[in-house]
Design a protein around this motif. Structure first.
Motif, PDB file in Angstrom:
ATOM      1  N   ARG A   3      -1.770  10.197  -7.667  1.00  0.00           N
ATOM      2  CA  ARG A   3      -0.894   9.405  -6.798  1.00  0.00           C
ATOM      3  C   ARG A   3       0.456  10.083  -6.697  1.00  0.00           C
ATOM      4  NH1 ARG A   3      -2.700   3.819  -9.640  1.00  0.00           N
ATOM      5  NH2 ARG A   3      -4.740   3.777  -8.722  1.00  0.00           N
ATOM      6  N   GLU A  23       2.707  -0.488 -11.905  1.00  0.00           N
ATOM      7  CA  GLU A  23       1.266  -0.749 -11.979  1.00  0.00           C
ATOM      8  C   GLU A  23       0.471   0.127 -11.012  1.00  0.00           C
ATOM      9  OE1 GLU A  23       1.115  -5.359 -13.534  1.00  0.00           O
ATOM     10  OE2 GLU A  23       1.083  -5.007 -11.368  1.00  0.00           O
ATOM     11  N   SER A  24       1.076   0.496  -9.909  1.00  0.00           N
ATOM     12  CA  SER A  24       0.374   1.333  -8.930  1.00  0.00           C
ATOM     13  C   SER A  24       0.258   2.783  -9.384  1.00  0.00           C
ATOM     14  CB  SER A  24       1.092   1.286  -7.575  1.00  0.00           C
ATOM     15  OG  SER A  24       2.288   2.076  -7.629  1.00  0.00           O
ATOM     16  N   LYS A  26       2.681   4.908  -9.144  1.00  0.00           N
ATOM     17  CA  LYS A  26       3.509   5.726  -8.265  1.00  0.00           C
ATOM     18  C   LYS A  26       4.944   5.870  -8.756  1.00  0.00           C
ATOM     19  CE  LYS A  26       0.899   4.606  -4.099  1.00  0.00           C
ATOM     20  NZ  LYS A  26       0.969   3.996  -2.767  1.00  0.00           N
TER      21      LYS A  26
END
Length: 99
Positions: A3, A23-24, A26
């Motif tokens: 990511r 949480e992503s 990124k």
């Protein structure tokens, strides 16, 4: 495919925005979180991101409790499996071995 980190250029994020970004996967070391009361959190290096996420989740939970929100379980605050900071895992493993 890894990511791509999001460049924040020193922008301070709210708890919810920061938690979602962490949480992503990124988030990078440029992330800054407004914990409230003039307290800004940010990681020193990449390995601090998991710990920062745990602190942000904890602060959010405490704020929800302080606001009188009904809290059944902290599980609904996570989008996936909880991640433990490596030092926390090491402590828990040592405690399990002493039993």
């Amino acid at each position: 495919m890894p990511r791509q980190p999001v460049s924040l250029d020193g922008q301070v994020l709210s708890l919810d925005e920061a938690i979602a970004l962490l949480e992503s996967g990124k988030a990078d070391t440029s992330i800054r979180i407004d914990f409230g009361g003039g307290v800004i959190g940010q990681p020193e290096d990449q390995s601090d991101l998991d710990g920062l996420l745990q602190r942000a989740r904890g602060v959010r939970l405490i704020k929800m409790i302080a606001d009188g929100d009904a809290i059944e379980s902290a599980q609904h605050l996570r989008s996936g499996k909880p991640a433990l900071h490596p030092l926390v895992e090491e402590i828990l493993d040592a405690l399990r071995q002493s039993d």
